[in-house]
Write an enzyme that holds these catalytic residues in place. Structure first.
Site, mmCIF file in Angstrom:
data_model
loop_
_atom_site.group_PDB
_atom_site.id
_atom_site.type_symbol
_atom_site.label_atom_id
_atom_site.label_comp_id
_atom_site.label_asym_id
_atom_site.label_seq_id
_atom_site.Cartn_x
_atom_site.Cartn_y
_atom_site.Cartn_z
ATOM 1 N N THR A 1 8.522 10.658 8.650
ATOM 2 C CA THR A 1 7.370 11.529 8.377
ATOM 3 C C THR A 1 6.833 12.000 9.728
ATOM 4 O O THR A 1 5.776 11.557 10.162
ATOM 5 C CB THR A 1 6.275 10.791 7.590
ATOM 6 O OG1 THR A 1 5.954 9.564 8.276
ATOM 7 C CG2 THR A 1 6.691 10.468 6.185
ATOM 8 N N THR B 1 5.375 5.909 6.403
ATOM 9 C CA THR B 1 3.923 6.054 6.595
ATOM 10 C C THR B 1 3.508 7.448 6.139
ATOM 11 O O THR B 1 4.015 8.443 6.655
ATOM 12 C CB THR B 1 3.570 5.839 8.074
ATOM 13 O OG1 THR B 1 4.052 4.556 8.444
ATOM 14 C CG2 THR B 1 2.072 5.925 8.318
ATOM 15 N N LEU C 1 6.656 -2.893 10.836
ATOM 16 C CA LEU C 1 7.526 -3.402 11.902
ATOM 17 C C LEU C 1 7.314 -2.702 13.237
ATOM 18 O O LEU C 1 6.967 -1.529 13.299
ATOM 19 C CB LEU C 1 8.996 -3.324 11.490
ATOM 20 C CG LEU C 1 9.679 -1.980 11.262
ATOM 21 C CD1 LEU C 1 10.093 -1.313 12.561
ATOM 22 C CD2 LEU C 1 10.886 -2.187 10.377
ATOM 23 N N ARG C 2 7.515 -3.505 14.307
ATOM 24 C CA ARG C 2 7.475 -2.958 15.662
ATOM 25 C C ARG C 2 8.904 -2.796 16.140
ATOM 26 O O ARG C 2 9.743 -3.669 15.890
ATOM 27 C CB ARG C 2 6.791 -3.948 16.615
ATOM 28 C CG ARG C 2 5.359 -4.235 16.345
ATOM 29 C CD ARG C 2 4.969 -5.545 17.026
ATOM 30 N NE ARG C 2 5.710 -6.676 16.473
ATOM 31 C CZ ARG C 2 5.733 -7.897 17.007
ATOM 32 N NH1 ARG C 2 5.103 -8.153 18.126
ATOM 33 N NH2 ARG C 2 6.409 -8.883 16.445
ATOM 34 N N ASN D 1 -2.474 1.024 12.186
ATOM 35 C CA ASN D 1 -2.032 1.748 13.385
ATOM 36 C C ASN D 1 -3.214 2.350 14.146
ATOM 37 O O ASN D 1 -3.239 2.341 15.371
ATOM 38 C CB ASN D 1 -1.031 2.845 13.009
ATOM 39 C CG ASN D 1 0.384 2.290 12.923
ATOM 40 O OD1 ASN D 1 0.610 1.102 13.161
ATOM 41 N ND2 ASN D 1 1.336 3.131 12.581
ATOM 42 N N CYS E 1 5.448 6.320 16.384
ATOM 43 C CA CYS E 1 4.503 5.946 15.324
ATOM 44 C C CYS E 1 3.041 6.161 15.689
ATOM 45 O O CYS E 1 2.389 7.044 15.126
ATOM 46 C CB CYS E 1 4.719 4.506 14.919
ATOM 47 S SG CYS E 1 6.303 4.265 14.119
ATOM 48 N N LYS F 1 8.351 1.878 25.409
ATOM 49 C CA LYS F 1 7.983 0.474 25.646
ATOM 50 C C LYS F 1 9.277 -0.285 25.930
ATOM 51 O O LYS F 1 10.364 0.217 25.642
ATOM 52 C CB LYS F 1 7.238 -0.107 24.452
ATOM 53 C CG LYS F 1 8.068 -0.286 23.199
ATOM 54 C CD LYS F 1 7.275 -1.029 22.148
ATOM 55 C CE LYS F 1 8.160 -1.419 20.978
ATOM 56 N NZ LYS F 1 7.452 -2.113 19.946
#
Ligand code: UDX
Length: 433
Positions: A86, A122, A153-154, A212, A264, A327
């Site tokens: 999305t 999401t 989840l990350r 989030n 995200c 990251k």
């Protein structure tokens, strides 16, 4: 249980492999041919620790199969997870629901038995209701229930977060089977004591967006404090440590620096802003806009700081950038703060060389005009300033004395406050963070 996962990106591929690990029989649907071929061969098309082993194992046993056929999916199971992307709409803040809508439009007319669609992607609040009404229109003499079962989840911890989540949330309309089905699907985690929360669909949709938005807020909060610390000569890291001991605050997600990026948090808070605006919830809109503003200012601030350290101009300077992924433990460069800074510095006339342990192919595709090196030391060769923009363990472990021999000037900016300041200053570096 037999189940289908529609969309095999970060979310879908992980969910499909983990559902197979829980003992379910899974059919994953992926429409992009290259991705599908890789997955069917047991290869993961992105970097995610632990996932390749899991996927390979379950593809080999046949517990997980991959296809492009919605007809096969409709025939295979009665439970369908939607795990398609999305993304943010081009030139707008709102979420692009094209892929979610397409999944329902394609699947439901092919169904011949009652079915349950569980959304994991999401989505803006109100989506389940809209899809449920559409599914009713498309269904031929059968009941198609739509419920939302958001995923938290990350990246980098996707397998662990899916198999051992903090909580399972199911947003179901009254009278359906979603709760019972989810209790069966996630039985092993529920037995482990994982909280199982049943709500209505709009609440479940908002649980995800709020989670989030809160994480983004924590990061922007500490970065706003960091601005004050810069001005006052205080140490934001010690502030985060000290306030983090308060259990109501907590130390996690209080790492100041270059701010949040990725596929995200940035797009989800913007989609939330857009939806809050549509619903007339002005407070949430204004508040989240400032969270986004603080975050984006960190990137500009890093460029300004680099210019300052270079004596006022970036023109003709050699800048080494260590880190490109949004990251560590990820090869994802979507909305990467590191690459954004690299691009801005290059536009101001510097020559920029980037190195990242995992994200080089993706970075080269997105920013082909930057220079890339094969190792951190190579990127730093004759650099006027070294910027650490992703906190990979490899960079934290760099030897300041050895690196000092490579660079033109011993100047380092620690964009993630991950280096040991003392080690670098003792080795003769001008250390800024
Ligand atoms: C996030 C959420 O954590 C996850 O629950 C949701 O399902 C998807 O979005 P992810 O995008 O994988 O997961 O990354 P996350 O670990 O949350 O980090 C997001 C960004 O925030 C990164 O750019 C990271 O560097 C930054 N960050 C994180 C900080 O700047 N400071 C921190 O203290 C923590």
């Amino acid at each position: 249980m037999r189940m289908v996962v529609l969309g095999l990106g970060y979310l879908g591929a992980t969910h499909a492999a983990c559902m197979a690990e829980l003992g379910h029989e899974v059919l994953g649907i992926e429409v992009v041919p290259e991705k599908r071929a890789q997955l069917a061969a047991g290869e993961v098309p992105f970097y995610e620790p632990g996932l390749p082993d899991l996927l390979k194992r379950h593809i080999e046993t046949g517990q997980l199969r991959v296809s492009d056929s919605y007809a096969e999916a409709a025939d295979f199971a009665d439970v369908f997870f939607i795990a398609v992307g999305t993304p943010q709409k081009k030139g707008e803040y709102s979420a692009d629901l094209t892929y979610v809508d397409a999944a329902v439009e394609e699947l439901v007319p092919l169904l011949t038995r009652d079915a349950l669609i569980l959304g994991k992607s999401t989505v803006p609040v109100g989506t389940s209701r809209r899809l449920s009404e559409r599914a009713d229109e498309l269904a031929k003499d059968i009941d198609v229930e739509v419920a939302w079962n958001p995923e938290f989840l990350r990246e980098g911890f996707a397998v662990k977060d899916t198999l051992h989540p903090d909580r399972v949330v199911v947003g179901a309309f009254p009278g359906g089977i979603a709760e019972t089905a989810c209790r069966e699907i996630y039985a092993s985690m529920i037995n482990e004591g994982t909280p199982f929360i049943v709500t209505d669909p709009p609440t479940a949709e908002l649980v995800k967006t709020s989670a989030n938005a809160f994480l983004a807020t924590k990061i922007s909060f500490i970065n706003a404090i960091a601005e004050v610390c810069d001005a006052a000569g205080a140490d934001v890291k010690s502030i985060a440590d000290a306030i983090g001991y308060d259990a109501r605050i907590g130390r996690k997600f209080l790492n100041a620096g270059l701010g949040f990026g990725g596929g995200c948090l940035p797009k989800d808070i913007r989609a939330f802003m857009a939806r809050a605006g549509e619903l007339g919830a002005a407070e949430a809109l204004t508040f989240l806009r400032e969270v986004d503003n603080v975050n984006m200012r960190r990137r500009t601030r890093m460029v300004e700081l680099t210019r300052e350290v270079c004596g006022g101009s970036l023109l003709g300077k050699r800048i080494a950038i260590l880190g490109a992924a949004f990251k560590p433990e990820s090869d994802d460069v979507r909305d990467s703060p590191a690459l954004n800074v690299a691009g801005q510095i290059q536009l101001q006339g510097a020559s920029v060389t980037v190195y990242d342990p995992k994200a080089m192919p993706n970075s080269k595709r997105l920013f082909p005009t930057l220079d890339y090196a094969e190792a951190a030391s190579e990127a730093c060769e004759s650099a006027d300033v070294v910027l650490v923009l992703t906190e990979w363990a490899e960079f934290v472990a760099l030897n300041p004395v050895e690196l000092g021999r490579r660079v033109r000037q011993r100047k380092i900016i620690d964009g993630r406050m991950c280096l040991d300041r003392r080690n670098w200053t003792v080795a003769g570096w001008d250390y800024r963070a």
